[in-house]
Design a protein around this motif. Structure first.
Motif, PDB file in Angstrom:
ATOM      1  N   GLU A 108       0.826  -1.207   0.000  1.00 11.42           N
ATOM      2  CA  GLU A 108       0.000   0.000   0.000  1.00 11.42           C
ATOM      3  C   GLU A 108       0.861   1.260   0.000  1.00 11.42           C
ATOM      4  O   GLU A 108       0.580   2.216  -0.723  1.00 11.42           O
ATOM      5  N   HIS A 109       1.920   1.258   0.807  1.00  9.58           N
ATOM      6  CA  HIS A 109       2.814   2.416   0.863  1.00  9.58           C
ATOM      7  C   HIS A 109       3.481   2.651  -0.496  1.00  9.58           C
ATOM      8  O   HIS A 109       3.564   3.793  -0.961  1.00  9.58           O
ATOM      9  N   GLU A 110       3.948   1.591  -1.106  1.00 12.55           N
ATOM     10  CA  GLU A 110       4.619   1.727  -2.408  1.00 12.55           C
ATOM     11  C   GLU A 110       3.652   2.264  -3.459  1.00 12.55           C
ATOM     12  O   GLU A 110       4.024   3.101  -4.285  1.00 12.55           O
ATOM     13  N   LEU A 111       2.421   1.814  -3.431  1.00 15.17           N
ATOM     14  CA  LEU A 111       1.434   2.286  -4.410  1.00 15.17           C
ATOM     15  C   LEU A 111       1.054   3.747  -4.173  1.00 15.17           C
ATOM     16  O   LEU A 111       0.780   4.478  -5.122  1.00 15.17           O
ATOM     17  N   ARG A 112       1.060   4.180  -2.933  1.00 15.56           N
ATOM     18  CA  ARG A 112       0.713   5.577  -2.641  1.00 15.56           C
ATOM     19  C   ARG A 112       1.796   6.554  -3.095  1.00 15.56           C
ATOM     20  O   ARG A 112       1.548   7.761  -3.128  1.00 15.56           O
ATOM     21  N   GLN A 113       2.984   6.062  -3.393  1.00 15.29           N
ATOM     22  CA  GLN A 113       4.070   6.926  -3.844  1.00 15.29           C
ATOM     23  C   GLN A 113       3.893   7.371  -5.295  1.00 15.29           C
ATOM     24  O   GLN A 113       4.577   8.276  -5.756  1.00 15.29           O
ATOM     25  N   ILE A 114       2.999   6.737  -6.023  1.00 14.67           N
ATOM     26  CA  ILE A 114       2.752   7.098  -7.423  1.00 14.67           C
ATOM     27  C   ILE A 114       1.975   8.405  -7.456  1.00 14.67           C
ATOM     28  O   ILE A 114       0.990   8.579  -6.731  1.00 14.67           O
ATOM     29  N   GLU A 115       2.392   9.313  -8.310  1.00 12.91           N
ATOM     30  CA  GLU A 115       1.729  10.607  -8.398  1.00 12.91           C
ATOM     31  C   GLU A 115       0.313  10.438  -8.944  1.00 12.91           C
ATOM     32  O   GLU A 115       0.093   9.739  -9.924  1.00 12.91           O
ATOM     33  N   GLY A 116      -0.634  11.057  -8.265  1.00 11.33           N
ATOM     34  CA  GLY A 116      -2.028  10.970  -8.665  1.00 11.33           C
ATOM     35  C   GLY A 116      -2.822   9.959  -7.857  1.00 11.33           C
ATOM     36  O   GLY A 116      -4.044   9.939  -7.912  1.00 11.33           O
ATOM     37  N   VAL A 117      -2.149   9.113  -7.092  1.00 14.00           N
ATOM     38  CA  VAL A 117      -2.840   8.117  -6.270  1.00 14.00           C
ATOM     39  C   VAL A 117      -3.302   8.792  -4.983  1.00 14.00           C
ATOM     40  O   VAL A 117      -2.512   9.422  -4.282  1.00 14.00           O
ATOM     41  N   THR A 118      -4.590   8.659  -4.686  1.00  8.55           N
ATOM     42  CA  THR A 118      -5.147   9.253  -3.469  1.00  8.55           C
ATOM     43  C   THR A 118      -5.284   8.238  -2.344  1.00  8.55           C
ATOM     44  O   THR A 118      -5.446   8.615  -1.194  1.00  8.55           O
ATOM     45  N   GLY A 119      -5.228   6.962  -2.663  1.00  8.40           N
ATOM     46  CA  GLY A 119      -5.323   5.938  -1.625  1.00  8.40           C
ATOM     47  C   GLY A 119      -5.155   4.558  -2.220  1.00  8.40           C
ATOM     48  O   GLY A 119      -5.277   4.361  -3.432  1.00  8.40           O
ATOM     49  N   SER A 120      -4.837   3.605  -1.366  1.00 10.79           N
ATOM     50  CA  SER A 120      -4.710   2.226  -1.817  1.00 10.79           C
ATOM     51  C   SER A 120      -5.102   1.288  -0.687  1.00 10.79           C
ATOM     52  O   SER A 120      -5.023   1.648   0.486  1.00 10.79           O
ATOM     53  N   ALA A 121      -5.540   0.098  -1.067  1.00 12.79           N
ATOM     54  CA  ALA A 121      -5.896  -0.939  -0.100  1.00 12.79           C
ATOM     55  C   ALA A 121      -5.494  -2.272  -0.711  1.00 12.79           C
ATOM     56  O   ALA A 121      -5.580  -2.455  -1.925  1.00 12.79           O
ATOM     57  N   ALA A 122      -5.036  -3.183   0.127  1.00 12.03           N
ATOM     58  CA  ALA A 122      -4.602  -4.487  -0.360  1.00 12.03           C
ATOM     59  C   ALA A 122      -5.084  -5.580   0.583  1.00 12.03           C
ATOM     60  O   ALA A 122      -5.157  -5.379   1.792  1.00 12.03           O
ATOM     61  N   VAL A 123      -5.430  -6.723   0.006  1.00 10.73           N
ATOM     62  CA  VAL A 123      -5.782  -7.914   0.779  1.00 10.73           C
ATOM     63  C   VAL A 123      -5.008  -9.091   0.195  1.00 10.73           C
ATOM     64  O   VAL A 123      -4.613  -9.074  -0.976  1.00 10.73           O
ATOM     65  N   MET A 124      -4.785 -10.099   1.027  1.00 11.57           N
ATOM     66  CA  MET A 124      -4.020 -11.270   0.616  1.00 11.57           C
ATOM     67  C   MET A 124      -4.904 -12.507   0.790  1.00 11.57           C
ATOM     68  O   MET A 124      -4.905 -13.127   1.849  1.00 11.57           O
ATOM     69  N   PRO A 125      -5.671 -12.891  -0.259  1.00 13.11           N
ATOM     70  CA  PRO A 125      -6.548 -14.049  -0.114  1.00 13.11           C
ATOM     71  C   PRO A 125      -5.788 -15.371   0.017  1.00 13.11           C
ATOM     72  O   PRO A 125      -6.264 -16.292   0.660  1.00 13.11           O
ATOM     73  N   THR A 126      -4.617 -15.472  -0.601  1.00 17.57           N
ATOM     74  CA  THR A 126      -3.770 -16.655  -0.463  1.00 17.57           C
ATOM     75  C   THR A 126      -2.336 -16.187  -0.220  1.00 17.57           C
ATOM     76  O   THR A 126      -2.022 -15.009  -0.375  1.00 17.57           O
ATOM     77  N   ALA A 127      -1.461 -17.118   0.121  1.00 19.31           N
ATOM     78  CA  ALA A 127      -0.066 -16.751   0.410  1.00 19.31           C
ATOM     79  C   ALA A 127       0.674 -16.316  -0.839  1.00 19.31           C
ATOM     80  O   ALA A 127       1.730 -15.698  -0.757  1.00 19.31           O
ATOM     81  N   LYS A 128       0.157 -16.619  -2.001  1.00 19.43           N
ATOM     82  CA  LYS A 128       0.852 -16.309  -3.251  1.00 19.43           C
ATOM     83  C   LYS A 128       0.144 -15.256  -4.094  1.00 19.43           C
ATOM     84  O   LYS A 128       0.495 -15.051  -5.249  1.00 19.43           O
ATOM     85  N   LYS A 129      -0.853 -14.576  -3.539  1.00 17.09           N
ATOM     86  CA  LYS A 129      -1.592 -13.593  -4.339  1.00 17.09           C
ATOM     87  C   LYS A 129      -2.049 -12.426  -3.472  1.00 17.09           C
ATOM     88  O   LYS A 129      -2.472 -12.607  -2.332  1.00 17.09           O
ATOM     89  N   ILE A 130      -1.949 -11.230  -4.029  1.00 14.52           N
ATOM     90  CA  ILE A 130      -2.421 -10.006  -3.376  1.00 14.52           C
ATOM     91  C   ILE A 130      -3.345  -9.283  -4.348  1.00 14.52           C
ATOM     92  O   ILE A 130      -3.034  -9.165  -5.532  1.00 14.52           O
ATOM     93  N   HIS A 131      -4.467  -8.826  -3.832  1.00 16.59           N
ATOM     94  CA  HIS A 131      -5.373  -7.978  -4.602  1.00 16.59           C
ATOM     95  C   HIS A 131      -5.200  -6.554  -4.090  1.00 16.59           C
ATOM     96  O   HIS A 131      -5.420  -6.285  -2.915  1.00 16.59           O
ATOM     97  N   ALA A 132      -4.807  -5.657  -4.972  1.00 18.84           N
ATOM     98  CA  ALA A 132      -4.597  -4.259  -4.590  1.00 18.84           C
ATOM     99  C   ALA A 132      -5.580  -3.379  -5.344  1.00 18.84           C
ATOM    100  O   ALA A 132      -5.805  -3.568  -6.544  1.00 18.84           O
ATOM    101  N   THR A 133      -6.166  -2.435  -4.630  1.00 19.65           N
ATOM    102  CA  THR A 133      -7.058  -1.458  -5.233  1.00 19.65           C
ATOM    103  C   THR A 133      -6.420  -0.089  -5.068  1.00 19.65           C
ATOM    104  O   THR A 133      -6.040   0.293  -3.965  1.00 19.65           O
ATOM    105  N   ILE A 134      -6.305   0.629  -6.185  1.00 15.65           N
ATOM    106  CA  ILE A 134      -5.698   1.957  -6.167  1.00 15.65           C
ATOM    107  C   ILE A 134      -6.780   2.970  -6.518  1.00 15.65           C
ATOM    108  O   ILE A 134      -7.470   2.819  -7.531  1.00 15.65           O
ATOM    109  N   ARG A 135      -6.935   3.990  -5.686  1.00 14.16           N
ATOM    110  CA  ARG A 135      -7.857   5.080  -5.974  1.00 14.16           C
ATOM    111  C   ARG A 135      -7.035   6.260  -6.476  1.00 14.16           C
ATOM    112  O   ARG A 135      -6.043   6.643  -5.847  1.00 14.16           O
ATOM    113  N   VAL A 136      -7.457   6.801  -7.626  1.00 12.67           N
ATOM    114  CA  VAL A 136      -6.688   7.881  -8.246  1.00 12.67           C
ATOM    115  C   VAL A 136      -7.580   9.091  -8.479  1.00 12.67           C
ATOM    116  O   VAL A 136      -8.803   8.997  -8.524  1.00 12.67           O
TER     117      VAL A 136
END
Length: 182
Positions: A108-136
């Protein structure tokens, strides 16, 4: 340590809930025993000396409801993946692990460093996958943001974090409440 912290939180919440129920029952004089009446008077004088019995009953009911809500919140499951442990390294002395919560916060912190990103959220449904949502912000190019996100979360990011590559599914959406520009 987490078990002790959780037990302490639950004990405090139970005490607040019990106090709220106790105040509601005693202020409405459900049971007429004299010791309870004396204890109720003492409690009433400590917490609200100038209030009527019905006001104290409302305060007690509000405390009881608040306590029940807090207990329910403590018993609710954590966000997906936050309690998962990812192995960072191991040798003959033992293994080093990184919590899922720390991994998600790093993403989430790394994604918020992108210019234009107002927020991000991430969940880890399995040990090998992350779902990230970026609000811009609505002035950004979604494809450009998604490209930058994949570049930031490439193999180098995972090497620096110390965990093996995790597949990331990224969703980019416009923020319904973009920041105001003056």
């Amino acid at each position: 340590m987490t078990l002790i912290r959780r037990a302490t939180q639950l004990a405090f919440i139970a005490a607040v809930t019990a106090l709220g129920v106790f105040l509601a029952l005693e202020a409405t004089e459900v049971d007429g025993d004299t010791w309870r009446a004396n204890l109720a008077d003492t409690t009433r004088n400590l917490f609200a000396p100038d209030r009527a019995a019905w006001q104290i009953a409302l305060i007690g009911a509000a405390l009881a409801i608040g306590g029940i809500i807090l207990i329910a919140a403590q018993l609710a499951p954590a966000r997906k993946g936050t309690s998962r442990m990812l192995e960072v390294g191991s040798n003959e002395d033992g293994a080093t692990h990184l919590t899922g919560r720390a991994t998600l916060r790093s993403v989430e912190h790394e994604l918020r460093q992108i210019e234009g990103v107002t927020g991000s959220a991430a969940v880890m449904p399995t040990a090998k996958k992350i779902h990230a949502t970026i609000r811009v912000d609505d002035r950004c190019d979604l494809a450009d943001i998604e490209t930058q996100a994949h570049e930031r979360l490439d193999t180098g990011f995972w090497i620096n974090l110390g965990v093996p590559d995790i597949a990331i599914a990224i969703t980019v959406e416009f923020d319904p409440r973009p920041p105001r520009v003056r």
